[in-house]
Structures are given as C-alpha cells and as structure tokens.
Motif scaffolding. Structure first.
Motif, PDB file in Angstrom:
ATOM      1  N   ALA A  29      18.701  19.485  12.599  1.00  0.00           N
ATOM      2  CA  ALA A  29      18.858  19.158  11.176  1.00  0.00           C
ATOM      3  C   ALA A  29      17.739  19.781  10.350  1.00  0.00           C
ATOM      4  CB  ALA A  29      18.878  17.644  10.993  1.00  0.00           C
ATOM      5  N   LYS A  30      16.523  19.717  10.860  1.00  0.00           N
ATOM      6  CA  LYS A  30      15.401  20.345  10.149  1.00  0.00           C
ATOM      7  C   LYS A  30      15.549  21.860  10.122  1.00  0.00           C
ATOM      8  CE  LYS A  30      12.067  18.460  12.533  1.00  0.00           C
ATOM      9  NZ  LYS A  30      10.672  18.151  12.953  1.00  0.00           N
ATOM     10  N   ALA A  31      16.083  22.428  11.193  1.00  0.00           N
ATOM     11  CA  ALA A  31      16.281  23.882  11.243  1.00  0.00           C
ATOM     12  C   ALA A  31      17.310  24.330  10.215  1.00  0.00           C
ATOM     13  CB  ALA A  31      16.705  24.301  12.641  1.00  0.00           C
ATOM     14  N   ARG A  32      18.379  23.549  10.066  1.00  0.00           N
ATOM     15  CA  ARG A  32      19.398  23.915   9.058  1.00  0.00           C
ATOM     16  C   ARG A  32      18.811  23.880   7.654  1.00  0.00           C
ATOM     17  NH1 ARG A  32      22.937  21.340  12.874  1.00  0.00           N
ATOM     18  NH2 ARG A  32      22.465  19.261  12.031  1.00  0.00           N
ATOM     19  N   LEU A  33      17.986  22.881   7.380  1.00  0.00           N
ATOM     20  CA  LEU A  33      17.340  22.809   6.067  1.00  0.00           C
ATOM     21  C   LEU A  33      16.345  23.959   5.905  1.00  0.00           C
ATOM     22  CD1 LEU A  33      17.533  20.872   3.666  1.00  0.00           C
ATOM     23  CD2 LEU A  33      15.518  19.697   4.535  1.00  0.00           C
ATOM     24  N   SER A  34      15.697  24.339   6.994  1.00  0.00           N
ATOM     25  CA  SER A  34      14.746  25.450   6.956  1.00  0.00           C
ATOM     26  C   SER A  34      15.424  26.759   6.594  1.00  0.00           C
ATOM     27  CB  SER A  34      14.045  25.573   8.307  1.00  0.00           C
ATOM     28  OG  SER A  34      13.147  26.653   8.326  1.00  0.00           O
ATOM     29  N   GLN A  35      16.658  26.956   7.017  1.00  0.00           N
ATOM     30  CA  GLN A  35      17.390  28.174   6.672  1.00  0.00           C
ATOM     31  C   GLN A  35      17.547  28.309   5.159  1.00  0.00           C
ATOM     32  OE1 GLN A  35      20.877  27.460   9.141  1.00  0.00           O
ATOM     33  NE2 GLN A  35      20.292  29.126  10.503  1.00  0.00           N
ATOM     34  N   ILE A  36      17.851  27.186   4.494  1.00  0.00           N
ATOM     35  CA  ILE A  36      17.962  27.199   3.035  1.00  0.00           C
ATOM     36  C   ILE A  36      16.607  27.516   2.417  1.00  0.00           C
ATOM     37  CG2 ILE A  36      18.574  25.846   1.002  1.00  0.00           C
ATOM     38  CD1 ILE A  36      20.369  24.145   2.806  1.00  0.00           C
ATOM     39  N   ASP A  37      15.568  26.919   2.977  1.00  0.00           N
ATOM     40  CA  ASP A  37      14.218  27.111   2.456  1.00  0.00           C
ATOM     41  C   ASP A  37      13.784  28.568   2.558  1.00  0.00           C
ATOM     42  OD1 ASP A  37      11.780  26.146   1.381  1.00  0.00           O
ATOM     43  OD2 ASP A  37      10.886  26.148   3.369  1.00  0.00           O
ATOM     44  N   ILE A  38      14.109  29.217   3.676  1.00  0.00           N
ATOM     45  CA  ILE A  38      13.745  30.621   3.862  1.00  0.00           C
ATOM     46  C   ILE A  38      14.400  31.499   2.800  1.00  0.00           C
ATOM     47  CG2 ILE A  38      13.968  32.617   5.411  1.00  0.00           C
ATOM     48  CD1 ILE A  38      13.874  30.567   7.752  1.00  0.00           C
ATOM     49  N   ALA A  39      15.704  31.292   2.607  1.00  0.00           N
ATOM     50  CA  ALA A  39      16.431  32.087   1.614  1.00  0.00           C
ATOM     51  C   ALA A  39      15.924  31.803   0.204  1.00  0.00           C
ATOM     52  CB  ALA A  39      17.924  31.794   1.719  1.00  0.00           C
ATOM     53  N   LEU A  40      15.656  30.531  -0.087  1.00  0.00           N
ATOM     54  CA  LEU A  40      15.187  30.160  -1.428  1.00  0.00           C
ATOM     55  C   LEU A  40      13.818  30.769  -1.715  1.00  0.00           C
ATOM     56  CD1 LEU A  40      15.650  28.496  -3.997  1.00  0.00           C
ATOM     57  CD2 LEU A  40      14.536  26.563  -2.854  1.00  0.00           C
ATOM     58  N   ASP A  41      12.921  30.714  -0.744  1.00  0.00           N
ATOM     59  CA  ASP A  41      11.581  31.287  -0.940  1.00  0.00           C
ATOM     60  C   ASP A  41      11.658  32.777  -1.250  1.00  0.00           C
ATOM     61  OD1 ASP A  41      10.291  28.914  -0.578  1.00  0.00           O
ATOM     62  OD2 ASP A  41       9.689  29.284   1.492  1.00  0.00           O
ATOM     63  N   ALA A  42      12.528  33.499  -0.528  1.00  0.00           N
ATOM     64  CA  ALA A  42      12.666  34.937  -0.760  1.00  0.00           C
ATOM     65  C   ALA A  42      13.235  35.202  -2.149  1.00  0.00           C
ATOM     66  CB  ALA A  42      13.567  35.550   0.306  1.00  0.00           C
ATOM     67  N   ALA A  43      14.234  34.408  -2.543  1.00  0.00           N
ATOM     68  CA  ALA A  43      14.843  34.590  -3.867  1.00  0.00           C
ATOM     69  C   ALA A  43      13.837  34.293  -4.977  1.00  0.00           C
ATOM     70  CB  ALA A  43      16.068  33.687  -4.001  1.00  0.00           C
ATOM     71  N   VAL A  44      13.042  33.244  -4.789  1.00  0.00           N
ATOM     72  CA  VAL A  44      12.034  32.881  -5.793  1.00  0.00           C
ATOM     73  C   VAL A  44      10.977  33.971  -5.912  1.00  0.00           C
ATOM     74  CG1 VAL A  44      10.152  31.263  -6.290  1.00  0.00           C
ATOM     75  CG2 VAL A  44      12.394  30.400  -5.610  1.00  0.00           C
ATOM     76  N   LEU A  45      10.541  34.515  -4.779  1.00  0.00           N
ATOM     77  CA  LEU A  45       9.550  35.595  -4.813  1.00  0.00           C
ATOM     78  C   LEU A  45      10.082  36.798  -5.583  1.00  0.00           C
ATOM     79  CD1 LEU A  45       6.954  37.020  -3.974  1.00  0.00           C
ATOM     80  CD2 LEU A  45       8.034  37.571  -1.785  1.00  0.00           C
ATOM     81  N   LEU A  46      11.302  37.210  -5.289  1.00  0.00           N
ATOM     82  CA  LEU A  46      11.891  38.343  -6.005  1.00  0.00           C
ATOM     83  C   LEU A  46      12.082  38.011  -7.486  1.00  0.00           C
ATOM     84  CD1 LEU A  46      14.571  39.602  -3.451  1.00  0.00           C
ATOM     85  CD2 LEU A  46      12.439  40.732  -4.110  1.00  0.00           C
ATOM     86  N   GLY A  47      12.465  36.753  -7.764  1.00  0.00           N
ATOM     87  CA  GLY A  47      12.656  36.358  -9.148  1.00  0.00           C
ATOM     88  C   GLY A  47      11.381  36.426  -9.964  1.00  0.00           C
ATOM     89  N   TRP A  48      10.287  35.995  -9.372  1.00  0.00           N
ATOM     90  CA  TRP A  48       9.008  36.036 -10.071  1.00  0.00           C
ATOM     91  C   TRP A  48       8.482  37.453 -10.238  1.00  0.00           C
ATOM     92  CZ3 TRP A  48       7.496  32.436 -13.051  1.00  0.00           C
ATOM     93  CH2 TRP A  48       7.553  31.084 -12.738  1.00  0.00           C
ATOM     94  N   THR A  49       8.727  38.318  -9.249  1.00  0.00           N
ATOM     95  CA  THR A  49       8.107  39.642  -9.250  1.00  0.00           C
ATOM     96  C   THR A  49       9.068  40.724  -9.753  1.00  0.00           C
ATOM     97  OG1 THR A  49       8.659  39.877  -6.887  1.00  0.00           O
ATOM     98  CG2 THR A  49       6.477  39.038  -7.435  1.00  0.00           C
ATOM     99  N   LEU A  50       9.834  41.317  -8.860  1.00  0.00           N
ATOM    100  CA  LEU A  50      10.621  42.500  -9.206  1.00  0.00           C
ATOM    101  C   LEU A  50      11.721  42.225 -10.223  1.00  0.00           C
ATOM    102  CD1 LEU A  50      10.916  44.195  -5.691  1.00  0.00           C
ATOM    103  CD2 LEU A  50       9.096  44.350  -7.405  1.00  0.00           C
ATOM    104  N   LEU A  51      12.177  40.983 -10.309  1.00  0.00           N
ATOM    105  CA  LEU A  51      13.214  40.647 -11.300  1.00  0.00           C
ATOM    106  C   LEU A  51      12.638  40.188 -12.636  1.00  0.00           C
ATOM    107  CD1 LEU A  51      15.862  38.859  -9.026  1.00  0.00           C
ATOM    108  CD2 LEU A  51      15.778  41.249  -9.776  1.00  0.00           C
ATOM    109  N   GLY A  52      11.311  40.152 -12.743  1.00  0.00           N
ATOM    110  CA  GLY A  52      10.672  39.984 -14.048  1.00  0.00           C
ATOM    111  C   GLY A  52      10.365  38.580 -14.498  1.00  0.00           C
ATOM    112  N   GLY A  53      10.465  37.586 -13.635  1.00  0.00           N
ATOM    113  CA  GLY A  53      10.224  36.210 -14.055  1.00  0.00           C
ATOM    114  C   GLY A  53       8.803  35.957 -14.525  1.00  0.00           C
ATOM    115  N   LEU A  54       7.829  36.411 -13.761  1.00  0.00           N
ATOM    116  CA  LEU A  54       6.434  36.185 -14.131  1.00  0.00           C
ATOM    117  C   LEU A  54       6.069  36.981 -15.380  1.00  0.00           C
ATOM    118  CD1 LEU A  54       3.772  34.821 -13.401  1.00  0.00           C
ATOM    119  CD2 LEU A  54       3.218  36.812 -11.980  1.00  0.00           C
ATOM    120  N   ASP A  55       6.595  38.182 -15.487  1.00  0.00           N
ATOM    121  CA  ASP A  55       6.336  38.994 -16.668  1.00  0.00           C
ATOM    122  C   ASP A  55       6.893  38.317 -17.916  1.00  0.00           C
ATOM    123  OD1 ASP A  55       5.392  41.582 -17.806  1.00  0.00           O
ATOM    124  OD2 ASP A  55       7.517  41.785 -18.328  1.00  0.00           O
ATOM    125  N   ALA A  56       8.098  37.755 -17.805  1.00  0.00           N
ATOM    126  CA  ALA A  56       8.714  37.072 -18.942  1.00  0.00           C
ATOM    127  C   ALA A  56       7.902  35.844 -19.340  1.00  0.00           C
ATOM    128  CB  ALA A  56      10.152  36.679 -18.601  1.00  0.00           C
TER     129      ALA A  56
END
Length: 419
Positions: free
Chosen positions: A62-89
């Motif tokens: 159960a923790k592993a399944r939740l971890s899969q979501i966490d891994i994907a979310l962390d990567a999306a958030v990182l890209l959102g803040w950086t290359l997709l311009g979130g932090l710049d905005a």
C-alpha cells in the motif's frame, strides 16, 4: 552548445534517470514482497504467524502504491517550477507587486514553500488517514492533525524566518565568501535547535512524563552505569495519541541527555527487551555515530553552499532552469530555491553509500547491545517491533541498498546469532 542549453539537457536526462530508477526500485519492491506474501520465511515460522506476515506485506504494498504517485508528482512539480516557468512567474508577480528588496526575496521563498506544501497535502492526508488508518496505525484525530499543522506553521515561521533573512543577507553582503559565513550560521543554528528541542519544541506536540515503572527504571539505570553513561531523566512520551508505531530515543547533550520511551513501546516489550533496545541506542553513542552523522551533515552542507556560491554567479544557472534573473534586484532567493529544487535529482544516485553506512552503524549498535545484554532479548524485541510495526521481512535487496537505513530483520538477527 551554450551552457544554458547544456544545463537544461542535463536536468532532463538526470530527472529521467532519477524517475526511472525510483520506479524500477519501487516495482522490484512490489514484486518481491508480493511473491513472498503467501508464506512466512522459514527462519520466522515459529515466531510470526501468517496473518501478521501478510499484514506487513499488504502494508508495504500500500505504501509502495502511494509512493508511485509521489514519484510522478515530484517530477511534475520540479518541471513545473523550472522548465515550465512556475518559479519565474511567481518571481515576476512578486517583483511587480513588491519591487526588488529583501521582502520580495523572503516572499518568494515563503510562496514557494507554501505552494509546495499545498501540493503535497493530499498525499499526506492519504498516507495518514488512508494507509495508516486502514492498517490500524493512525491514532490522530482531524482536530489534532489541524492543531499540529498550525503549531508547525507558527514554529516554522518563528524559527525559519530569522534564519532565512540572515542567509539571504549574507548572500548579498557577505562577499565572495558568503557561503562560508552562512555555513557557520547554519551549524550554530542546528546545534541551537538540538539544544532547545527537548524542553521547548517537543513538548509543544507531545506530553512527557517521568517513567514510573521502578523495575524498568532500575534496569535502565544499571545499564547506563555499566556502560558509563549518564542521563538527566527517563521519560515516557504519549506517542499513542498519533500513531501505534513505537520507538525509543535520546535527546539533549552530555549529562543533560534524556531517555525517552514511546508509551506504545512500553506496552509491546518486556523490561528485559526494553533494556536491550536501550542498549542498542547506547551503542550509537558508544561508537559516536551521532557525532559522525553531524560531522558528515555539516561537511555536505559546506560543500553544497560552496557549490551554490559559484552557481549563483552564473547566468546560465538561472536561464538553463527556466528562470530569467532579475536585472534590477538580487537573485539570491532565486538561486537558493533553484538549488533546493534540483539537488535531490542528483543526490539519489549517492543514496546507496549513505544507506550502507547507516546500516553498518546499526550493526555496530546491535553488537554493542549484545555485549551489554542477552542477545535473545534484543532478538525477541526486534521481532516484536517488526511485527507490531508491520515491517516486511522480505524486502527487495536492491530496494534495501537504496532506501533502508536499518538492515532487514533477517540480516540483523543472523549477525546477532553468529556473534
């Protein structure tokens, strides 16, 4: 190829490798635990029943399944803040609203932290009131959860804002060696927090009462005397208000050290087993593991700040990560946030080394405990703790290499048996 584009491509490749590695490790853990779910390992057939073994497997899955979501979310958030311009905005909005200056820089870090906390909130709730609740570990009420969050927010602002201001001020006014002065401040600050934690911070969240079990107190006092350690007192913490998980630990420095037992631990273990667990904790002090860990942490912090000191002066560091640096104000907060964002992408690849060292220290603490108390007491205590905390007895070996700070039960018990 210019430096900015090189950094962008490096981040993309590193992030892809980072996410792939994490998913691969997670998948291995799921397959390995599921494959061994149907039968208790032969070595534990006489000490653990099938129902408890399967509960541990299901909890791990159960923790592993939740971890899969966490891994994907962390990567999306990182890209959102950086290359997709979130932090710049966010930086541009705050710059237009507040203008350049220290207030805008502090607001940028606080805004980044707040958004990150809000994004991670649903997963935190799922972990606490979903997974932990389903397996009988969560004891915290929504009201207490909200109270903890409010206290944490106030405490974070009270302790974190002054430190943030000092670091940003040093980045601006400290010259080429600002990172060295900032490192000194961080070291002093961490030591200060460790000093006030037992009497100021921890009582805000938990109740600590003197240990009343005279038999157990006499045991642990005798152990401390044999081992040449002193403690200011022995306390019981009401960990059961929040979780059914258990632990024992030391707080404080020197002769002011406190020994703290979770109330859940007192219910799970016999006095002899409690003494063995405490002997294990004493083993960490005997081998100076705490001091070594702090020294390593301080050294890594110094290296990280030195690297940040150089990167903060490079235009490509900002543009390569999707941010246009300020032309009329300081970029110190931008550099700090960007560094915090991208560092975890690269440090994962060094995780096996730090995890291995931590597991070796656990073996050393076990060996010390066995030299001070009967080995059968520590063995039975560990089995009870693994069982009561639903820790799987069959983790994937590669997952262990990357993530386990403590050795699997099979390895610890085998070492003790051989000793």
């Amino acid at each position: 190829m210019n430096a900015s584009l090189t950094l962008t491509l490096t981040l993309v490749v590193a992030l892809l490798a980072h996410v792939t590695l994490k998913f691969w490790l997670n998948a291995r853990q799921v397959r390995h635990v599921a494959r061994h779910r149907s039968a208790v390992p032969q070595a534990y057939a006489d000490t653990m029943n099938l129902a408890d073994h399967q509960k541990a497997a299901d909890y791990t899955l159960a923790k592993a399944r939740l971890s899969q979501i966490d891994i994907a979310l962390d990567a999306a958030v990182l890209l959102g803040w950086t290359l997709l311009g979130g932090l710049d905005a966010l930086n541009q909005v705050l710059m237009g609203w507040m203008g350049p200056g220290m207030a805008q820089q502090i607001a940028l870090v606080l805004g980044f932290t707040l958004v990150g906390a809000l994004i991670g909130l649903p997963l935190s709730l799922m972990q606490t009131f979903g997974v932990e609740q389903r397996f009988g570990f969560n004891k915290i009420t929504p009201a207490l959860w909200l109270a903890d969050m409010a206290k944490g927010l106030v405490l974070g602002l009270a302790l974190g804002l002054p430190l943030l201001w000092v670091v940003l001020w040093l980045m601006q006014a400290g010259g080429a060696w600002w990172w060295l002065w900032a490192w000194g401040v961080l070291v002093v600050w961490q030591l200060f927090l460790m000093a006030i934690a037992p009497n100021v911070i921890m009582p805000l969240f938990n109740k600590f009462t003197p240990l009343e079990d005279e038999s157990l107190k006499a045991r642990v006092q005798g152990l401390m005397q044999r081992a040449g350690f002193t403690a200011k007192g022995f306390f019981v913490m009401d960990g059961s208000r929040r979780s059914a998980h258990s632990n024992a630990f030391f707080t404080g420095f020197g002769a002011s050290k406190r020994v703290v037992f979770f109330d859940t631990l007192l219910k799970q273990l016999s006095p002899a087993e409690m003494e063995a667990v405490l002997a294990h904790e004493l083993g960490h002090f005997k081998h100076k593991h705490i001091v070594k860990m702090m020294a390593t942490s301080f050294a890594m912090t110094l290296a990280g700040l030195a690297l940040l000191g150089w990167l903060a002066q490079q235009l490509w560091f900002y543009t390569g990560l999707g941010v246009m640096p300020n032309l009329s104000g300081s970029n110190d907060a931008l550099a700090l946030v960007l560094f915090m964002l991208v560092t975890p992408v690269f440090t994962l690849f060094f995780a096996p080394l730090s995890s291995w060292r931590s597991r070796q220290q656990e073996f050393e603490a076990d060996a010390y405990a066995v030299s001070q108390t009967p080995g059968k007491d520590l063995s039975s205590a560990l089995l009870k703790l693994y069982q009561d905390n639903a820790s799987t007895l069959t983790p994937d070996p590669w997952y262990v290499k990357f993530y386990y700070s403590h050795p699997p039960a099979s390895e610890r018990l085998l070492r003790m048996k051989n000793a």
